[in-house]
Write an enzyme that holds these catalytic residues in place. Structure first.
Site, PDB file in Angstrom:
ATOM      1  N   MET A  30       0.838  -1.206   0.000  1.00 55.00           N
ATOM      2  CA  MET A  30       0.000   0.000   0.000  1.00 55.00           C
ATOM      3  C   MET A  30       0.871   1.253   0.000  1.00 55.00           C
ATOM      4  O   MET A  30       0.384   2.350   0.295  1.00 55.00           O
ATOM      5  CB  MET A  30      -0.948  -0.017   1.196  1.00 55.00           C
ATOM      6  N   GLY A  31       2.155   1.102  -0.317  1.00 56.96           N
ATOM      7  CA  GLY A  31       3.020   2.273  -0.455  1.00 56.96           C
ATOM      8  C   GLY A  31       3.519   2.821   0.867  1.00 56.96           C
ATOM      9  O   GLY A  31       3.471   2.139   1.891  1.00 56.96           O
ATOM     10  N   LEU A  33       6.628   3.331   1.332  1.00 58.69           N
ATOM     11  CA  LEU A  33       7.553   2.200   1.437  1.00 58.69           C
ATOM     12  C   LEU A  33       8.656   2.447   2.455  1.00 58.69           C
ATOM     13  O   LEU A  33       9.108   3.575   2.650  1.00 58.69           O
ATOM     14  CB  LEU A  33       8.169   1.904   0.064  1.00 58.69           C
ATOM     15  N   HIS A  34       9.076   1.349   3.094  1.00 58.38           N
ATOM     16  CA  HIS A  34      10.174   1.383   4.055  1.00 58.38           C
ATOM     17  C   HIS A  34      11.014   0.121   3.851  1.00 58.38           C
ATOM     18  O   HIS A  34      10.716  -0.695   2.955  1.00 58.38           O
ATOM     19  CB  HIS A  34       9.631   1.497   5.478  1.00 58.38           C
ATOM     20  N   HIS A  37       9.239  -3.303   3.298  1.00 58.42           N
ATOM     21  CA  HIS A  37       8.776  -3.567   1.926  1.00 58.42           C
ATOM     22  C   HIS A  37       9.964  -3.921   1.025  1.00 58.42           C
ATOM     23  O   HIS A  37       9.890  -4.820   0.196  1.00 58.42           O
ATOM     24  CB  HIS A  37       8.095  -2.319   1.337  1.00 58.42           C
ATOM     25  N   LYS A 151       5.182  -9.766   9.251  1.00 57.80           N
ATOM     26  CA  LYS A 151       4.601  -8.698  10.078  1.00 57.80           C
ATOM     27  C   LYS A 151       3.069  -8.819  10.154  1.00 57.80           C
ATOM     28  O   LYS A 151       2.476  -8.608  11.200  1.00 57.80           O
ATOM     29  CB  LYS A 151       5.028  -7.361   9.467  1.00 57.80           C
ATOM     30  N   ASP A 152       2.462  -9.155   9.006  1.00 59.58           N
ATOM     31  CA  ASP A 152       1.005  -9.340   8.959  1.00 59.58           C
ATOM     32  C   ASP A 152       0.732 -10.843   8.953  1.00 59.58           C
ATOM     33  O   ASP A 152       0.375 -11.424   7.928  1.00 59.58           O
ATOM     34  CB  ASP A 152       0.433  -8.642   7.728  1.00 59.58           C
ATOM     35  N   GLN A 155      -2.666 -12.230   7.872  1.00 59.27           N
ATOM     36  CA  GLN A 155      -2.884 -11.946   6.448  1.00 59.27           C
ATOM     37  C   GLN A 155      -2.155 -12.962   5.567  1.00 59.27           C
ATOM     38  O   GLN A 155      -2.723 -13.496   4.610  1.00 59.27           O
ATOM     39  CB  GLN A 155      -2.395 -10.527   6.153  1.00 59.27           C
TER      40      GLN A 155
HETATM   41  P1  AMP Z   1       1.499  -2.901   3.471  1.00 56.78           P
HETATM   42  O1  AMP Z   1       2.028  -1.857   2.544  1.00 56.78           O
HETATM   43  O2  AMP Z   1       1.531  -2.498   4.902  1.00 56.78           O
HETATM   44  O3  AMP Z   1       0.184  -3.466   3.015  1.00 56.78           O
HETATM   45  O4  AMP Z   1       2.533  -4.104   3.386  1.00 56.78           O
HETATM   46  C1  AMP Z   1       2.848  -4.707   2.164  1.00 56.78           C
HETATM   47  C2  AMP Z   1       3.615  -5.986   2.432  1.00 56.78           C
HETATM   48  O5  AMP Z   1       4.810  -5.668   3.143  1.00 56.78           O
HETATM   49  C3  AMP Z   1       2.837  -6.972   3.320  1.00 56.78           C
HETATM   50  O6  AMP Z   1       3.070  -8.302   2.853  1.00 56.78           O
HETATM   51  C4  AMP Z   1       3.428  -6.735   4.679  1.00 56.78           C
HETATM   52  O7  AMP Z   1       3.332  -7.852   5.545  1.00 56.78           O
HETATM   53  C5  AMP Z   1       4.879  -6.450   4.323  1.00 56.78           C
HETATM   54  N1  AMP Z   1       5.529  -5.691   5.397  1.00 56.78           N
HETATM   55  C6  AMP Z   1       5.078  -4.553   5.987  1.00 56.78           C
HETATM   56  N2  AMP Z   1       5.913  -4.173   6.976  1.00 56.78           N
HETATM   57  C7  AMP Z   1       6.907  -5.105   7.015  1.00 56.78           C
HETATM   58  C8  AMP Z   1       8.059  -5.274   7.837  1.00 56.78           C
HETATM   59  N3  AMP Z   1       8.359  -4.438   8.821  1.00 56.78           N
HETATM   60  N4  AMP Z   1       8.858  -6.343   7.589  1.00 56.78           N
HETATM   61  C9  AMP Z   1       8.550  -7.234   6.599  1.00 56.78           C
HETATM   62  N5  AMP Z   1       7.487  -7.109   5.794  1.00 56.78           N
HETATM   63  C10 AMP Z   1       6.651  -6.074   6.004  1.00 56.78           C
END
Ligand code: AMP
Length: 285
Positions: A30-31, A33-34, A37, A151-152, A155
């Site tokens: 969902m952007g 980004l860190h 991601h 992390k999720d 999900q």
């Molecule tokens: P999101 O943008 O939050 O929907 O995350 C996109 C993907 O990145 C999902 O599969 C999350 O589980 C993964 N993600 C988010 N934060 C982290 C993190 N700190 N470490 C590893 N994967 C992550």
């Protein structure tokens, strides 16, 4: 790096890649980004010839309109980051591209109760939205491998369930959680935390680690109660802290009865809701 906003342009590009027998790895995000991601993108780059990263703030998975509105959006910086790690394709569709009015309804999938507890119990409709968008994106991208973050935890388990039995098979890769130096799981939502709270939020990971140690000598229920008390210090307010079986998310009453145990928690830090988890027994996969 190719940038696509339209579904048909993305589809045409990936068709060519597939005709040339190139394997496609897909990282949905969902952007904002860190490094979390980027860990997924890097792993996909290492294992596939083409890596597609989508950035789409999916409205159907937000149960709280204020959360959707406040969700951070940094597309310019995101594209720079993706290009800097060598991502091949960035896909930034609009809501209308993802959900056109003539879109056939997605088939209903029995989630075997995986969507009922934890996040599902506190965010009604959330996982229905997640499953909807993942099905739509998998139809569009048709990847060989799908990269998700630990992390999720719930999900990734639900998505693994959804894609089981797909033909041709899709491999799901779960990437370990990337953390800030104080242990806080990286999240797009962390930018909404005041600096001091962000520093103090290391408490969540510390509590997970301590709970893991305590579980060696104490009953799960007692450790959960301890963790809830420990997390209940201003500005934090725990919503849940549960030990669950890592394969089916059922509550753990005796850890000796389960091969895989994961501690999962959701904690409010002021107005920001944070989730985290820790594998406390066994292995994932
Ligand atoms: P999101 O943008 O939050 O929907 O995350 C996109 C993907 O990145 C999902 O599969 C999350 O589980 C993964 N993600 C988010 N934060 C982290 C993190 N700190 N470490 C590893 N994967 C992550």
């Amino acid at each position: 790096m190719y940038l696509f906003q339209g579904v048909s342009a993305l589809h045409a590009h990936l068709r060519t890649e597939r005709v040339n027998n190139r394997t496609v790895g897909f990282v949905p995000t969902m952007g904002a980004l860190h490094e979390g991601h980027l860990a997924l993108v890097r792993q996909s780059l290492a294992e596939n010839q083409v890596t597609v990263c989508s950035i789409f703030v999916n409205p159907t998975q937000f149960n709280d309109p204020a959360d959707l509105e406040k969700y951070p959006r940094t597309p310019g910086k995101d594209l720079e980051l993706l290009a800097s790690v060598g991502c091949n394709v960035a896909f930034l569709p609009s809501v209308d591209e993802v959900y056109p009015p003539n879109l056939a309804p997605m088939p209903d999938i029995d989630l075997a109760g995986l969507d009922q507890g934890l996040e599902g119990a506190h965010r009604p409709g959330h996982f229905a939205g997640v499953v909807q968008v993942v099905q739509r994106f998998l139809d569009l991208v048709e990847p060989h491998r799908l990269y998700l973050g630990q992390k999720d935890f719930q999900q990734q388990l639900i998505i693994r369930h959804v894609v089981r039995g797909l033909e041709p098979p899709l491999k799901v890769v779960t990437v370990p959680t990337v953390r800030e130096p104080n242990g806080l799981a990286m999240s797009s939502r962390n930018v909404r935390l005041p600096a001091e709270v962000r520093e103090q939020a290391g408490l969540i990971h510390q509590t997970l680690e301590q709970a893991k140690d305590k579980l060696e000598t104490e009953a799960p229920r007692a450790v959960e109660a301890w963790a809830l008390r420990h997390l209940d210090q201003a500005p934090f307010r725990p919503e849940y802290f549960c030990f669950v079986d890592g394969t089916n998310l059922q509550p753990v009453h005796q850890s000796g009865m389960h091969d895989t145990v994961v501690a999962c928690t959701a904690v409010w830090a002021g107005e920001v809701r944070l989730i985290d988890n820790l594998l406390v027994k066994g292995t994932l996969d």
